[in-house]
Motif scaffolding. Structure first.
Motif, short mmCIF file in Angstrom:
data_model
loop_
_atom_site.label_atom_id
_atom_site.label_comp_id
_atom_site.label_asym_id
_atom_site.label_seq_id
_atom_site.Cartn_x
_atom_site.Cartn_y
_atom_site.Cartn_z
N VAL A 1 -10.60 9.81 9.39
CA VAL A 1 -10.18 10.83 8.42
C VAL A 1 -9.13 10.26 7.47
O VAL A 1 -9.20 10.48 6.24
CB VAL A 1 -9.65 12.07 9.15
CG1 VAL A 1 -9.00 13.04 8.17
CG2 VAL A 1 -10.77 12.77 9.90
N ARG A 2 -8.15 9.53 7.99
CA ARG A 2 -7.11 8.94 7.15
C ARG A 2 -7.70 7.91 6.18
O ARG A 2 -7.32 7.87 5.00
CB ARG A 2 -6.04 8.28 8.02
CG ARG A 2 -4.90 7.64 7.26
CD ARG A 2 -4.05 8.66 6.52
NE ARG A 2 -3.46 9.61 7.43
CZ ARG A 2 -2.28 9.42 8.05
NH1 ARG A 2 -1.61 8.30 7.85
NH2 ARG A 2 -1.80 10.34 8.85
N LEU A 3 -8.63 7.10 6.65
CA LEU A 3 -9.28 6.12 5.78
C LEU A 3 -10.04 6.81 4.65
O LEU A 3 -9.97 6.37 3.49
CB LEU A 3 -10.22 5.24 6.60
CG LEU A 3 -11.04 4.20 5.81
CD1 LEU A 3 -10.11 3.18 5.14
CD2 LEU A 3 -12.04 3.50 6.73
N ALA B 1 -0.27 10.18 -3.34
CA ALA B 1 -1.21 10.41 -2.26
C ALA B 1 -0.58 11.26 -1.17
O ALA B 1 0.65 11.31 -1.00
CB ALA B 1 -1.69 9.09 -1.67
N GLN B 2 -1.43 11.92 -0.40
CA GLN B 2 -0.95 12.76 0.71
C GLN B 2 -0.37 11.92 1.84
O GLN B 2 0.56 12.34 2.52
CB GLN B 2 -2.10 13.62 1.24
CG GLN B 2 -1.70 14.60 2.32
CD GLN B 2 -2.87 15.44 2.80
OE1 GLN B 2 -3.98 15.30 2.29
NE2 GLN B 2 -2.61 16.31 3.76
N HIS B 3 -0.90 10.71 2.04
CA HIS B 3 -0.43 9.80 3.09
C HIS B 3 -0.03 8.48 2.45
O HIS B 3 -0.47 8.15 1.33
CB HIS B 3 -1.51 9.58 4.14
CG HIS B 3 -2.09 10.86 4.69
ND1 HIS B 3 -1.40 11.67 5.54
CD2 HIS B 3 -3.30 11.45 4.48
CE1 HIS B 3 -2.16 12.72 5.86
NE2 HIS B 3 -3.31 12.60 5.23
N LEU C 1 -7.71 8.22 1.91
CA LEU C 1 -7.04 7.20 1.08
C LEU C 1 -8.05 6.28 0.40
O LEU C 1 -7.69 5.16 0.00
CB LEU C 1 -6.08 6.38 1.94
CG LEU C 1 -4.84 7.10 2.48
CD1 LEU C 1 -4.02 6.17 3.37
CD2 LEU C 1 -3.98 7.65 1.35
N ARG C 2 -9.29 6.71 0.24
CA ARG C 2 -10.32 5.83 -0.31
C ARG C 2 -10.02 5.45 -1.76
O ARG C 2 -10.28 4.31 -2.18
CB ARG C 2 -11.69 6.49 -0.19
CG ARG C 2 -11.86 7.77 -0.97
CD ARG C 2 -13.18 8.45 -0.66
NE ARG C 2 -13.40 9.66 -1.46
CZ ARG C 2 -12.87 10.83 -1.19
NH1 ARG C 2 -12.08 10.98 -0.12
NH2 ARG C 2 -13.13 11.88 -1.98
N ARG C 3 -9.47 6.39 -2.58
CA ARG C 3 -9.18 6.07 -3.97
C ARG C 3 -8.05 5.06 -4.07
O ARG C 3 -8.11 4.11 -4.87
CB ARG C 3 -8.82 7.34 -4.73
CG ARG C 3 -9.92 8.38 -4.78
CD ARG C 3 -9.52 9.55 -5.66
NE ARG C 3 -10.50 10.62 -5.60
CZ ARG C 3 -10.48 11.61 -4.72
NH1 ARG C 3 -9.53 11.64 -3.78
NH2 ARG C 3 -11.42 12.54 -4.72
N GLU C 4 -6.99 5.25 -3.29
CA GLU C 4 -5.86 4.32 -3.30
C GLU C 4 -6.29 2.95 -2.81
O GLU C 4 -5.85 1.92 -3.36
CB GLU C 4 -4.73 4.87 -2.44
CG GLU C 4 -4.02 6.10 -3.00
CD GLU C 4 -4.83 7.37 -2.84
OE1 GLU C 4 -4.47 8.39 -3.44
OE2 GLU C 4 -5.82 7.35 -2.07
N LEU D 1 0.83 -1.21 0.00
CA LEU D 1 0.00 0.00 0.00
C LEU D 1 0.87 1.26 0.00
O LEU D 1 0.54 2.25 -0.68
CB LEU D 1 -0.93 -0.01 1.22
CG LEU D 1 -1.83 1.22 1.37
CD1 LEU D 1 -2.79 1.34 0.19
CD2 LEU D 1 -2.61 1.16 2.68
N LYS D 2 1.96 1.23 0.73
CA LYS D 2 2.86 2.38 0.77
C LYS D 2 3.43 2.66 -0.62
O LYS D 2 3.48 3.83 -1.07
CB LYS D 2 3.99 2.12 1.77
CG LYS D 2 5.00 3.26 1.86
CD LYS D 2 6.10 2.95 2.85
CE LYS D 2 7.10 4.09 2.90
NZ LYS D 2 8.21 3.81 3.85
N ILE D 3 3.83 1.60 -1.33
CA ILE D 3 4.38 1.78 -2.68
C ILE D 3 3.32 2.35 -3.61
O ILE D 3 3.59 3.26 -4.41
CB ILE D 3 4.92 0.44 -3.21
CG1 ILE D 3 6.10 -0.03 -2.34
CG2 ILE D 3 5.35 0.56 -4.67
CD1 ILE D 3 6.58 -1.43 -2.69
N LEU D 4 2.11 1.83 -3.50
CA LEU D 4 1.02 2.31 -4.35
C LEU D 4 0.70 3.77 -4.07
O LEU D 4 0.50 4.56 -5.01
CB LEU D 4 -0.22 1.44 -4.13
CG LEU D 4 -1.48 1.86 -4.90
CD1 LEU D 4 -1.24 1.73 -6.40
CD2 LEU D 4 -2.68 1.02 -4.47
#
Length: 668
Positions: A417-419, A396-398, A422-425, A387-390
């Motif tokens: 808020v974080r979830l 992404a901001q996070h 990152l909804r698109r990713e 997920l981090k690589i993606l």
């Protein structure tokens, strides 16, 4: 030239012990008075003793027949020679200092004092030529004029300086204090701090000063002892303050550390000087059963040991309400028995956390599903790395999700808020086989998630505003009063389909160019109304008789809680223009504490109202510090002295600690 006496057999020498003692004493006196010759006694194993004395003592020799039966060589040194000061030494720039009979040499230019043995022309000339080469050709009149100047006629100011050992001891205590404040291991002193200090001093000064750093003892055991001494000094100061204060309140909680021990933290709040202070009363490990009785016995033993009166206790704050059962509730009940005048309060942060847990089923399902999605990623390190690589590739901001925990309720808003961000990713990353992957494409589900992210963020802001030191009950109830009004406003706005008060939800509606469906809107209104009614249950609105404490200048009628004499004092206080100015400049705690001397009766009543703890923030913070100090690598550490230093507002008096030590040396 020496003279000798006839020799006699050894047996005669030992017949009278008193004669032996008298002879030895007399010989010591003769040797001490001799200034230019050595007097010695030499005897081999097979020879008789032969006394030898100088001619100067021949008259006294008739009193001496025999000296000693010792078979060892005894040598007496001459009395050290004392040099005299000569007026001609002023031509080298030197006068005398101290006793005229055995003076020291003092340079009239640099005021340096040399030993008596330096009173020799060659040594004085060498000092003048090496230290003051510009004045080596000056005559004696120049030095005499310099000596008679008003500056030199001033009596020297005595200076009391620490010896190297005393300075090294104080430095050791200072470094140990900073090690305890940082929560680092004791070995950091000798392994890191001392080498770094030596390097800095060597580069900034020279190697001679750098070598003095070695005298500062910072070994593991030394730092541990220093920290215990510092903690004991802080505890002694705290006990003295509690003995002279008018009253205090307690805050207590219990938890388990990394080694499995039950740890008890107790904080105290009291008035000292012109402010209300908060400090750690005790940090103890419960060795046996962690029951309410054991907790009370631990606190009671501390009180009895230091002779602190329970009658001064005005309130006990804990995370146990009156309707709850448990060890803390039992301990509070026992404290109430020995301090019957004290009150019992339930932490307002815990009340707030319990109130916000209630929500409609439709929103609760969204919250549970969001947590499951997060756990699906966070529970698998491989998934987290992918997920981090993606996220990095998509800009992404996070790059990671946050883990939800029920213990730390403040995490809920940030997690949601974080979830949502990152909804698109996550939609790209999630496997279609995962049963909750469809939630990320469901606009109704995302609307509810956006609302939950907004409302929990707002609730977290209120919670954080009630934390910190010197928070009073008035502060908390003001925050809750504001929140109750906001909840009513938010519910009315949602009923009118106005979502500007929820920025995440509003932005999402603009993004998808849609409106909130009736079911979602109804669920939001129901949640806001229910939250308000629950908060009213945990924070009931009552007729407070202590409003005069919050703002005495708005009082026009005598409060019910005040007697006539106190109300008259309150009138005098509110009529004082200087006091009114101080009210606008000082905090509520400092304002009433500063009036103890001028208006003692009414000010003490106000301070008693302000003393109780409103929240358990200090205990929560204390356990966080404890967990960071006593880690799995330091399971055997006695963390109590460290907690005393880290959680106390009192600075230890290192000078006083060093003065108590009978011996100051840098060795173990």
């Amino acid at each position: 030239m020496f003279c000798t006496t006839n020799t006699l057999p050894m047996d005669l020498l030992l017949k009278q012990g008193s004669l032996k003692q008298e002879v030895e004493s007399f010989c010591y006196q003769i040797v001490s008075e001799s200034n230019d010759q050595k007097v010695g006694i030499l005897q081999s194993e097979d020879e008789q003793l032969q006394p030898s004395v100088s001619k100067k003592s021949e008259g006294e020799l008739s009193r001496v027949k025999f000296i000693s039966n010792s078979n060892k060589i005894t040598t007496f040194s001459k009395k050290p020679k004392r040099r005299k000061y000569d007026e001609s030494y002023l031509s080298f720039g030197f006068t005398y200092f101290g006793n005229r009979d055995a003076p020291h040499a003092q340079c009239v230019l640099c005021k340096k004092i040399l030993s008596n043995s330096s009173l020799a022309p060659s040594k004085l000339r060498r000092h003048l030529e090496t230290k003051h080469a510009a004045y080596k050709d000056k005559d004696i009149s120049f030095f005499k004029q310099h000596l008679d100047s008003p500056e030199n006629n001033k009596p020297p100011t005595p200076k009391i300086v620490n010896t190297d050992n005393e300075s090294a001891t104080e430095a050791s205590y200072n470094v140990s204090y900073h090690i305890a404040l940082s929560g680092e291991a004791h070995t950091i002193g000798e392994l890191l701090i001392k080498p770094c200090a030596k390097d800095v001093v060597m580069r900034m000064f020279d190697e001679q000063y750098s070598k003095k750093i070695d005298a500062v003892q910072l070994s593991n055991s030394t730092v541990a002892r220093r920290i215990k001494d510092l903690a004991a000094d802080i505890e002694e100061e705290l006990v003295c303050r509690l003995k002279i204060c008018d009253g205090f309140s307690l805050q207590l909680d219990e938890s388990a550390d990394v080694s499995g021990l039950a740890v008890l933290l107790v904080f105290v709040r009291y008035r000292f000087n012109k402010s209300i202070e908060e400090d750690l009363l005790l940090c103890e490990s419960l060795q046996s059963n962690a029951t309410g009785e054991e907790i009370f016995n631990c606190i009671n033993s501390f009180m009895q040991k230091h002779e602190i009166e329970w009658e001064k206790c005005v309130d006990v704050c804990s995370d146990a309400s009156r309707a709850m059962d448990g060890k803390i509730a039992e301990a509070v009940t026992l404290i109430k028995y020995v301090a019957p005048e004290s009150t019992i309060s339930h932490c307002l942060l815990y009340r707030h956390a319990l109130a916000v847990k209630i929500m409609p089923a439709s929103l609760k399902n969204v919250l549970d599903q969001a947590v499951q999605i997060i756990n699906y990623i966070k529970a698998r390190p491989h998934q987290s790395r992918l997920l981090k690589i993606l996220c990095e590739e998509m800009g992404a901001q996070h790059t990671a999700l946050l883990l939800n925990t029920e213990v730390r309720w403040l995490s809920r808003g940030k997690v949601l808020v974080r979830l949502f961000e990152l909804r698109r990713e996550l939609l790209v990353f999630m496997d279609s086989a995962f049963r909750l992957s469809d939630c990320l494409t469901n606009s109704s589900w995302l609307l509810r998630l956006a609302y939950l992210a907004d409302i929990f963020t707002k609730l977290n802001e209120v919670n954080l505003s009630m934390q910190g030191k010197n928070v009073t009950v008035f502060t908390v109830f003001d925050k809750m009063s504001s929140l109750l009004r906001k909840l009513e406003f938010w519910a009315s706005s949602v009923e009118e389909e106005n979502f500007d008060c929820f920025p995440t939800l509003s932005d999402f509606l603009t993004e998808i160019n849609s409106t909130v469906d009736k079911d979602t809107c109804s669920a939001i209104v129901q949640h806001l109304r229910g939250l308000r009614s629950t908060l009213l249950k945990y924070f009931p609105v009552t007729n407070d008789n202590n409003t005069w404490v919050r703002n005495p200048f708005t009082v026009t009628v005598k409060p019910v809680s005040l007697v006539a004499r106190d109300y008259e004092s309150l009138i005098d206080l509110t009529s004082d223009s200087q006091v009114k100015q101080n009210f606008s400049e000082l905090s509520l705690n400092d304002f009433w504490s500063s009036l103890i001397q001028e208006y003692p009766s009414i000010a003490r009543r106000a301070v008693r109202v302000l003393l109780p703890f409103a929240t358990m923030h200090l205990c929560e913070t204390g356990f966080s510090y404890y967990a960071a100090t006593k880690t799995k690598y330091r399971k055997r550490l006695d963390a109590a002295p460290h907690m005393r230093i880290r959680l106390s507002n009192i600075t230890p008096n290192i000078k006083r600690i060093c003065d108590k030590k009978t011996q100051k040396h840098c060795s173990h």
